[in-house]
Design an enzyme around this catalytic site. Structure first.
Site, PDB file in Angstrom:
ATOM      1  CG  ASP A   1      -1.981   1.162   0.913  1.00 52.43           C
ATOM      2  OD1 ASP A   1      -2.006   1.310   0.630  1.00 52.43           O
ATOM      3  OD2 ASP A   1      -1.732   1.580   2.308  1.00 52.43           O
TER       4      ASP A   1
ATOM      5  CD  GLU B   1      -2.197   2.775  -3.645  1.00 52.21           C
ATOM      6  OE1 GLU B   1      -2.908   3.758  -4.258  1.00 52.21           O
ATOM      7  OE2 GLU B   1      -1.896   2.335  -2.112  1.00 52.21           O
TER       8      GLU B   1
END
Length: 538
Positions: free
Chosen positions: A199, A239
């Site tokens: 993330d 990401e």
């Protein structure tokens, strides 16, 4: 088994709390995922990406983690986790977990200790200052947070938080913090996960480098080395919302990320859909750097966040907004759209199927969010990104077949109004309908699962002879040509593309076509056609 399996897989993204509730407590769980593995297998799913399953206060859908090694009780037990791994493995399905690098919950024991004692070793696990510091960063959620610094009365200092104030940023420049993350990865790898989605990877890298991206890539190298030492087939998917030229920092020589989530192509894909023209997508693909051996891109349409359009120019972003989010309440954070794909495409089944076929045609690993295969809608009554986070619609039964709990106890409200209400739009209603979106998606995804050349081979954009048509060829041992019409009007393709298809056999189309149409190849509005040539025919 193969170390580059991620090039040939279809990833299905699940929020376990919203997928299926197996015990009637109102929250989806791991047993619910297990119960639907056969359903996923029929779509050719090879990998499940699970959103956070760790202990959490759940103020931010589990991204506010309070214990990285503890399974959140509402999802089940360690026995349930092991059963999921076994049952998924029997079906050839791998599991990828979310790994939140950037922050923790303010209820995490590290932060509790850090606040309490300035001399605790955990104090340096976070970023503190006597006064707010302008380090060039702005709040990720500007309409919710007006600063990245929050005063903490107990600590007597400000702490930094790029996201919500209840999610203090970890100090990734501190080797002790990275060592903790490595131990967390090792724990879950030992339990059988096939990889992690990192993330906010670009933010984490910059933070690890003291604000310098190039200086922070050591973080990815270190995590990748650790992961592959435990499991040589482990994949790290990051990401990475950056300009194409910066992807090189995240791939390295193939020793950093194995998959980079390509926001650049995602943004331009929606610009292409908004215009009904292929040029923006083709332009984006041409600007995308060729990844090194051992690395590739991941592509998708919609995910669990807003459709962040920051990679477009201001004029292009406005153009997409006007088409897909004409009302201000459909937008988020001044940069994106908080709608699901189906409402953006007005529920048009043919248009949605075309979008899925287009996605599956792209070079890279496709990701499908749960419910996209049936055209689930959104709930704009919910704030921020919660609008696209609603329970899976399995049937017309109570609570859409998601849960037997009272509606007040559900993890999120069911969509029960409008054209996307569960009574009409659900899996059961579409299962036996050959023209339903679910049936079309199954055909698209099953076909894509059998085309190794799309993930592994070389690709080339073909001249279609029409601005609305995207045409691409993927070449490896076999060769595939994939053609998609982004407009709602029928088109006749150019002679050059027709000539290219000589010797190819049709393998997929949005509708039945005459057996011999190469001399005058046509596509219906929002139509798509795929062709393949086997090695013996090359």
């Amino acid at each position: 088994m193969s170390a580059d399996w991620y090039r040939r897989t279809l990833i299905y993204q699940i929020d376990p709390s919203l997928f299926l509730d197996s015990n009637g407590d109102g929250c989806g769980d791991l047993r619910g995922v297990i119960d639907r593995l056969d359903y996923l297998q029929t779509m050719g799913v090879g990998t499940l990406w699970l959103l956070p399953i760790f202990a959490s206060p759940f103020r931010d859908a589990g991204y506010d983690i309070s214990d990285h090694r503890q399974l959140e009780p509402r999802f089940g037990s360690e026995e349930d986790w092991r059963l999921l791994l076994r049952e998924a493995g029997k079906r050839g399905i791998r599991i990828v977990l979310e790994l939140v690098l950037q922050n923790t919950s303010n209820q995490h024991p590290w932060f509790v200790q850090a606040r309490r004692d300035r001399h605790s070793r955990y104090r340096d696990y976070y970023i503190w200052s006597d006064q707010p510091v302008d380090d060039g960063n702005q709040p990720i959620f500007p309409s919710v947070e007006d600063s990245i610094w929050q005063w903490d009365e107990q600590a007597g200092q400000f702490y930094r938080h790029l996201f919500y104030r209840h999610e203090p940023d970890l100090n990734l420049a501190n080797p002790a913090v990275v060592a903790e993350i490595e131990q967390i990865m090792g724990y879950w790898l030992d339990l059988g996960v096939a990889g992690f989605r990192l993330d906010a990877a670009s933010h984490a890298v910059e933070q690890a480098g003291g604000g310098d991206e190039e200086q922070g890539v050591w973080l990815l190298e270190r995590l990748s080395t650790l992961a592959r030492r435990i499991n040589p087939e482990c994949v790290l998917m990051g990401e990475v919302d950056v300009e194409p030229e910066r992807f090189v920092h995240y791939f390295g020589d193939g020793n950093r990320l194995a998959l980079a989530l390509d926001f650049w192509v995602n943004n331009h894909l929606f610009l292409a859909l908004a215009r009904g023209q292929a040029e923006p997508l083709i332009r984006a693909l041409h600007r995308r750097p060729t990844p090194p051996d051992g690395a590739s891109y991941a592509v998708w349409l919609r995910n669990h966040d807003e459709l962040d359009l920051e990679r477009l120019t201001e004029r292009e972003r406005k153009e997409v907004m006007e088409v897909f989010a004409p009302d201000p309440h459909m937008r988020a954070y001044g940069r994106g759209i908080r709608r699901r794909l189906a409402p953006m495409l007005r529920g048009d089944v043919a248009h949605q199927a075309l979008a899925q076929a287009l996605l599956a045609s792209l070079p890279g690993t496709p990701i499908l969010r749960y419910g996209e295969e049936i055209g689930m809608g959104d709930d704009l009554r919910r704030p921020e990104r919660l609008s696209v986070r609603t329970p899976m619609q399995w049937s017309a039964e109570r609570n859409a077949g998601f849960s037997t709990a009272a509606s007040a106890r559900l993890a999120a409200p069911i969509i029960d109004q409008g054209p996307f209400a569960f009574a009409q739009l659900n899996v059961v209603a579409q299962q036996a309908d050959d023209l339903s979106l679910l049936s079309r998606c199954r055909r698209i995804l099953q076909a894509r699962a059998n085309l190794a050349e799309v993930g592994e081979g070389q690709w080339q954009i073909l001249d279609s002879g029409h601005p609305a048509v995207f045409a691409i060829v993927h070449r490896a041992q076999s060769s595939s040509v994939m053609i998609c019409n982004l407009s709602g009007k029928p088109v006749r393709l150019g002679d050059e593309l027709n000539a290219t298809l000589k010797g190819y056999e049709p393998i997929l189309a949005d509708r039945n076509h005459a057996a011999a149409e190469h001399e005058s190849l046509t596509l219906a509005g929002f139509g798509y056609r795929w062709f393949r040539r086997q090695p013996s025919e090359l």
